[in-house]
Design a protein around this motif. Structure first.
Motif, PDB file in Angstrom:
ATOM      1  N   SER A 185       1.142  -1.108  -0.145  1.00 13.59           N
ATOM      2  CA  SER A 185      -0.090   0.204   0.033  1.00 13.59           C
ATOM      3  C   SER A 185       0.819   1.264   0.170  1.00 13.59           C
ATOM      4  CB  SER A 185      -0.981  -0.045   1.373  1.00 13.59           C
ATOM      5  OG  SER A 185      -0.342  -0.172   2.335  1.00 13.59           O
ATOM      6  N   GLU A 186       0.097   2.482   0.010  1.00 13.90           N
ATOM      7  CA  GLU A 186       1.249   3.457   0.250  1.00 13.90           C
ATOM      8  C   GLU A 186       2.220   3.794   1.529  1.00 13.90           C
ATOM      9  OE1 GLU A 186      -1.593   6.773   0.300  1.00 13.90           O
ATOM     10  OE2 GLU A 186      -2.386   6.249  -1.551  1.00 13.90           O
ATOM     11  N   ASP A 187       1.906   2.701   2.319  1.00 15.89           N
ATOM     12  CA  ASP A 187       2.535   2.581   3.786  1.00 15.89           C
ATOM     13  C   ASP A 187       3.444   0.942   3.726  1.00 15.89           C
ATOM     14  OD1 ASP A 187       0.401   5.045   5.162  1.00 15.89           O
ATOM     15  OD2 ASP A 187      -0.473   3.040   5.615  1.00 15.89           O
ATOM     16  N   GLY A 188       3.352   0.900   2.592  1.00 17.13           N
ATOM     17  CA  GLY A 188       4.732   0.151   2.364  1.00 17.13           C
ATOM     18  C   GLY A 188       4.008  -1.259   2.023  1.00 17.13           C
TER      19      GLY A 188
END
Length: 56
Positions: free
Chosen positions: A31-34
């Motif tokens: 995701s955008e968070d990793g």
């Protein structure tokens, strides 16, 4: 570990490796968070990355 789990784990591992070699692709969740990871219950301070041999 009982013998069924040992044999089944080996078959799943062999199937995973074959599918990855055949497709030249390893799938993971990001995701955008990793990358999607989970903590290990067996090993302290260990992060486990989750991979799949197909998109599903």
């Amino acid at each position: 570990m009982n013998i069924y789990l040992t044999i089944n784990s080996k078959r799943q591992y062999e199937s995973f490796v074959k599918r990855v070699l055949d497709s030249d692709t390893v799938w993971g969740l990001k995701s955008e968070d990793g990358w999607c990871v989970c903590e290990s219950n067996e090993y302290e301070d260990t992060v486990v990355m989750l991979f799949g041999s197909d998109e599903a």
